[in-house]
Motif scaffolding. Structure first.
Motif, PDB file in Angstrom:
ATOM      1  N   TYR A 247    -117.704  35.712 -10.215  1.00  0.00           N
ATOM      2  CA  TYR A 247    -118.651  34.640 -10.639  1.00  0.00           C
ATOM      3  C   TYR A 247    -117.702  33.310 -10.771  1.00  0.00           C
ATOM      4  O   TYR A 247    -117.899  33.105 -11.821  1.00  0.00           O
ATOM      5  CB  TYR A 247    -119.801  34.258 -11.437  1.00  0.00           C
ATOM      6  N   HIS A 248    -116.835  32.896  -9.640  1.00  0.00           N
ATOM      7  CA  HIS A 248    -115.574  32.159  -9.984  1.00  0.00           C
ATOM      8  C   HIS A 248    -116.207  30.604 -10.172  1.00  0.00           C
ATOM      9  O   HIS A 248    -115.974  29.641 -10.969  1.00  0.00           O
ATOM     10  CB  HIS A 248    -115.536  31.751  -8.719  1.00  0.00           C
ATOM     11  N   ILE A 249    -117.566  30.326  -9.637  1.00  0.00           N
ATOM     12  CA  ILE A 249    -118.295  29.144  -9.270  1.00  0.00           C
ATOM     13  C   ILE A 249    -119.272  29.510  -9.689  1.00  0.00           C
ATOM     14  O   ILE A 249    -120.246  30.113  -8.322  1.00  0.00           O
ATOM     15  CB  ILE A 249    -118.005  28.187  -8.583  1.00  0.00           C
ATOM     16  N   SER A 250    -120.087  29.709  -9.904  1.00  0.00           N
ATOM     17  CA  SER A 250    -122.054  29.974 -11.069  1.00  0.00           C
ATOM     18  C   SER A 250    -122.990  29.454 -10.826  1.00  0.00           C
ATOM     19  O   SER A 250    -122.493  28.069 -11.067  1.00  0.00           O
ATOM     20  CB  SER A 250    -121.829  30.929 -11.834  1.00  0.00           C
ATOM     21  N   PRO A 251    -123.942  28.999 -11.443  1.00  0.00           N
ATOM     22  CA  PRO A 251    -125.420  28.039 -11.702  1.00  0.00           C
ATOM     23  C   PRO A 251    -124.645  27.350 -13.023  1.00  0.00           C
ATOM     24  O   PRO A 251    -125.510  26.350 -13.427  1.00  0.00           O
ATOM     25  CB  PRO A 251    -126.354  28.758 -12.385  1.00  0.00           C
ATOM     26  N   HIS A 252    -123.598  27.484 -13.872  1.00  0.00           N
ATOM     27  CA  HIS A 252    -123.308  27.024 -14.979  1.00  0.00           C
ATOM     28  C   HIS A 252    -122.877  25.942 -14.301  1.00  0.00           C
ATOM     29  O   HIS A 252    -122.699  25.326 -15.915  1.00  0.00           O
ATOM     30  CB  HIS A 252    -122.758  28.464 -15.636  1.00  0.00           C
ATOM     31  N   GLU A 253    -122.198  26.208 -13.343  1.00  0.00           N
ATOM     32  CA  GLU A 253    -120.925  25.260 -12.897  1.00  0.00           C
ATOM     33  C   GLU A 253    -121.801  23.602 -12.795  1.00  0.00           C
ATOM     34  O   GLU A 253    -121.095  22.985 -12.434  1.00  0.00           O
ATOM     35  CB  GLU A 253    -119.652  25.180 -12.474  1.00  0.00           C
ATOM     36  N   THR A 254    -122.554  24.403 -11.015  1.00  0.00           N
ATOM     37  CA  THR A 254    -123.192  23.914 -10.358  1.00  0.00           C
ATOM     38  C   THR A 254    -124.754  24.048 -10.623  1.00  0.00           C
ATOM     39  O   THR A 254    -125.060  25.350 -10.367  1.00  0.00           O
ATOM     40  CB  THR A 254    -122.602  23.603  -9.550  1.00  0.00           C
ATOM     41  N   GLN A 255    -125.295  22.946  -9.824  1.00  0.00           N
ATOM     42  CA  GLN A 255    -127.064  23.688  -9.631  1.00  0.00           C
ATOM     43  C   GLN A 255    -127.819  23.555  -7.742  1.00  0.00           C
ATOM     44  O   GLN A 255    -128.227  24.066  -7.586  1.00  0.00           O
ATOM     45  CB  GLN A 255    -128.266  22.907 -10.124  1.00  0.00           C
ATOM     46  N   ASN A 256    -126.216  23.286  -7.339  1.00  0.00           N
ATOM     47  CA  ASN A 256    -125.813  23.548  -5.855  1.00  0.00           C
ATOM     48  C   ASN A 256    -125.671  24.752  -4.952  1.00  0.00           C
ATOM     49  O   ASN A 256    -124.128  25.322  -5.171  1.00  0.00           O
ATOM     50  CB  ASN A 256    -125.205  22.372  -5.336  1.00  0.00           C
ATOM     51  N   PRO A 257    -126.264  25.627  -4.805  1.00  0.00           N
ATOM     52  CA  PRO A 257    -125.980  27.231  -4.073  1.00  0.00           C
ATOM     53  C   PRO A 257    -125.173  26.469  -3.637  1.00  0.00           C
ATOM     54  O   PRO A 257    -124.274  27.895  -3.110  1.00  0.00           O
ATOM     55  CB  PRO A 257    -127.423  27.211  -3.679  1.00  0.00           C
ATOM     56  N   GLU A 258    -124.982  25.659  -2.585  1.00  0.00           N
ATOM     57  CA  GLU A 258    -123.572  26.041  -1.135  1.00  0.00           C
ATOM     58  C   GLU A 258    -122.255  25.779  -2.463  1.00  0.00           C
ATOM     59  O   GLU A 258    -121.647  25.677  -1.346  1.00  0.00           O
ATOM     60  CB  GLU A 258    -124.536  24.637  -0.338  1.00  0.00           C
ATOM     61  N   GLU A 259    -122.075  25.570  -3.028  1.00  0.00           N
ATOM     62  CA  GLU A 259    -120.999  25.516  -4.082  1.00  0.00           C
ATOM     63  C   GLU A 259    -120.356  26.446  -5.178  1.00  0.00           C
ATOM     64  O   GLU A 259    -119.177  26.620  -4.986  1.00  0.00           O
ATOM     65  CB  GLU A 259    -121.209  23.925  -5.049  1.00  0.00           C
ATOM     66  N   PHE A 260    -121.631  27.807  -4.937  1.00  0.00           N
ATOM     67  CA  PHE A 260    -121.084  28.293  -5.719  1.00  0.00           C
ATOM     68  C   PHE A 260    -120.018  30.049  -5.227  1.00  0.00           C
ATOM     69  O   PHE A 260    -119.858  29.365  -3.574  1.00  0.00           O
ATOM     70  CB  PHE A 260    -122.545  29.406  -5.856  1.00  0.00           C
ATOM     71  N   VAL A 261    -119.553  30.295  -6.096  1.00  0.00           N
ATOM     72  CA  VAL A 261    -118.498  31.028  -5.230  1.00  0.00           C
ATOM     73  C   VAL A 261    -117.958  32.286  -6.204  1.00  0.00           C
ATOM     74  O   VAL A 261    -117.372  32.690  -7.156  1.00  0.00           O
ATOM     75  CB  VAL A 261    -116.045  30.394  -5.188  1.00  0.00           C
ATOM     76  N   THR A 262    -118.227  33.273  -5.258  1.00  0.00           N
ATOM     77  CA  THR A 262    -118.560  34.560  -6.051  1.00  0.00           C
ATOM     78  C   THR A 262    -118.118  35.712  -5.135  1.00  0.00           C
ATOM     79  O   THR A 262    -117.991  36.062  -3.300  1.00  0.00           O
ATOM     80  CB  THR A 262    -119.896  34.904  -5.543  1.00  0.00           C
ATOM     81  N   GLU A 263    -117.204  36.030  -5.828  1.00  0.00           N
ATOM     82  CA  GLU A 263    -115.860  37.543  -5.215  1.00  0.00           C
ATOM     83  C   GLU A 263    -117.085  38.827  -5.375  1.00  0.00           C
ATOM     84  O   GLU A 263    -117.326  39.523  -6.158  1.00  0.00           O
ATOM     85  CB  GLU A 263    -114.860  37.149  -6.106  1.00  0.00           C
ATOM     86  N   VAL A 264    -117.428  38.857  -4.292  1.00  0.00           N
ATOM     87  CA  VAL A 264    -118.005  40.947  -4.614  1.00  0.00           C
ATOM     88  C   VAL A 264    -117.304  42.049  -4.382  1.00  0.00           C
ATOM     89  O   VAL A 264    -115.945  41.758  -3.380  1.00  0.00           O
ATOM     90  CB  VAL A 264    -118.398  40.935  -2.279  1.00  0.00           C
ATOM     91  N   CYS A 265    -117.093  43.029  -5.095  1.00  0.00           N
ATOM     92  CA  CYS A 265    -116.245  43.846  -5.216  1.00  0.00           C
ATOM     93  C   CYS A 265    -116.332  45.008  -5.432  1.00  0.00           C
ATOM     94  O   CYS A 265    -117.313  45.533  -5.892  1.00  0.00           O
ATOM     95  CB  CYS A 265    -115.106  43.041  -7.071  1.00  0.00           C
ATOM     96  N   TYR A 266    -115.519  45.817  -4.953  1.00  0.00           N
ATOM     97  CA  TYR A 266    -116.178  47.924  -5.280  1.00  0.00           C
ATOM     98  C   TYR A 266    -114.388  48.082  -5.448  1.00  0.00           C
ATOM     99  O   TYR A 266    -113.773  48.069  -4.060  1.00  0.00           O
ATOM    100  CB  TYR A 266    -116.472  48.395  -2.988  1.00  0.00           C
ATOM    101  N   PRO A 267    -114.504  48.764  -6.210  1.00  0.00           N
ATOM    102  CA  PRO A 267    -113.616  49.644  -6.740  1.00  0.00           C
ATOM    103  C   PRO A 267    -113.326  51.017  -6.023  1.00  0.00           C
ATOM    104  O   PRO A 267    -114.276  51.044  -5.408  1.00  0.00           O
ATOM    105  CB  PRO A 267    -113.945  50.150  -8.391  1.00  0.00           C
ATOM    106  N   VAL A 268    -112.155  50.991  -5.407  1.00  0.00           N
ATOM    107  CA  VAL A 268    -111.884  51.679  -4.527  1.00  0.00           C
ATOM    108  C   VAL A 268    -110.608  53.045  -5.212  1.00  0.00           C
ATOM    109  O   VAL A 268    -109.736  52.632  -5.424  1.00  0.00           O
ATOM    110  CB  VAL A 268    -111.375  51.818  -3.035  1.00  0.00           C
ATOM    111  N   ARG A 269    -110.469  53.695  -4.619  1.00  0.00           N
ATOM    112  CA  ARG A 269    -109.209  54.467  -4.393  1.00  0.00           C
ATOM    113  C   ARG A 269    -108.877  55.883  -3.113  1.00  0.00           C
ATOM    114  O   ARG A 269    -110.018  56.160  -1.906  1.00  0.00           O
ATOM    115  CB  ARG A 269    -108.983  55.682  -5.513  1.00  0.00           C
ATOM    116  N   LYS A 270    -107.214  55.992  -2.909  1.00  0.00           N
ATOM    117  CA  LYS A 270    -107.821  56.417  -2.054  1.00  0.00           C
ATOM    118  C   LYS A 270    -107.672  58.136  -2.299  1.00  0.00           C
ATOM    119  O   LYS A 270    -108.092  59.087  -2.830  1.00  0.00           O
ATOM    120  CB  LYS A 270    -105.805  56.261  -1.237  1.00  0.00           C
ATOM    121  N   PRO A 271    -108.616  59.343  -0.794  1.00  0.00           N
ATOM    122  CA  PRO A 271    -109.022  60.462  -0.892  1.00  0.00           C
ATOM    123  C   PRO A 271    -107.739  61.187  -1.864  1.00  0.00           C
ATOM    124  O   PRO A 271    -106.291  61.317  -0.804  1.00  0.00           O
ATOM    125  CB  PRO A 271    -110.268  61.305  -0.254  1.00  0.00           C
TER     126      PRO A 271
END
Length: 271
Positions: A247-271
């Motif tokens: 959560y780069h910008i979350s409800p802790h920093e702003t109450q405006n959902p349009e300003e939230f900045v979220t990074e969705v992350c999936y740990p991966v590797r080659k098989p």
């Protein structure tokens, strides 16, 4: 005595509905002419039919209305019915508001000239020290419980955030769950600190992950998840650990959902 037509006009309830009330035992006529079958009502039945109408307007079914009328003048019993209905309607209002937000987001996307494309990249995080809280919470939207615990229990420790400071949440369940979600909140810190009742300080190993960062409300996160999943499939990777969000910008920093900045992350590797 009032004829059924007169009673219908005064009570603003149709004759058909008055007959239905009689059939189900909700409101019987004061008398019925044995020869003609014509129904008559007393004036003192008008408040009763008005009460029925008011309860119907609140959303009560006729069977429950019968139970309420059977309470007589017991205000305590009646209030329990009203309170339960109020809670039910408040929950429905919350669900309706959520669906309206989803519809609004969908319509705004349609009005854009181009479909939003989420840029997925392969990234890595080095080994890091974190303050961690892992709990089973009622649902995904209750993540705030974890952060509240982390903040309150570490306040006396005066912990120093690392630079950069990552605030993330890991989803430990191997599948989507409707309730009882196993979630862990982490915040990167500098230095060593004693564990508290719920907060554990630990070293997290390096991780390689596919991620997409987006700006906007959390209602968009399913589309971002789909974009990352497609990238993982198309590039020949497999999942290596539980997914997490930063959560780069979350409800802790702003109450405006349009300003939230979220990074969705999936740990991966080659098989």
């Amino acid at each position: 005595m009032l004829k059924i037509g007169e009673f219908s006009k005064l009570s603003r309830v149709s004759i058909r509905m008055l007959r239905h009330y009689d059939e189900i035992g909700l409101l019987a006529p004061a008398s019925i002419d044995s020869c003609t079958g014509y129904r008559y009502y007393n004036e003192d039945q008008l408040p009763v039919v008005c009460q029925i109408t008011a309860l119907k307007d609140m959303g009560f079914g006729l069977s429950v209305i019968g139970e309420i009328l059977a309470c007589g003048d017991d205000r305590g019993k009646i209030d329990r019915y009203l309170a339960a209905r109020q809670v039910e309607l408040e929950k429905q209002a919350e669900d309706t508001a959520r669906r309206l937000r989803l519809l609004d987001t969908a319509r705004r996307r349609l009005q854009k000239e181009e479909i939003t494309m989420y840029h997925v990249t392969l990234k890595s995080l080095p080994e890091r020290q974190v303050a961690s809280v892992r709990m089973t919470i009622p649902s995904y939207d209750q993540e705030g419980m974890l952060w509240s615990v982390l903040v309150s229990e570490t306040a006396p420790l005066h912990i120093q955030p690392d630079d950069p400071c990552y605030c993330s949440v890991i989803f430990h369940d191997g599948e989507y769950r409707e309730s009882d979600v196993d979630v862990e909140a982490q915040k990167t810190v500098k230095g060593s600190y004693p564990d508290t009742e719920h907060v554990k300080f630990k070293t997290i190993p390096p991780v390689t992950f596919a991620s997409a960062t987006y700006k906007g409300p959390y209602s968009e996160i399913n589309a971002v998840n789909a974009a990352v999943a497609a990238w993982v499939r198309d590039n020949g990777y497999i999942y290596d650990a539980p997914a997490f969000n930063i959560y780069h910008i979350s409800p802790h920093e702003t109450q405006n959902p349009e300003e939230f900045v979220t990074e969705v992350c999936y740990p991966v590797r080659k098989p």
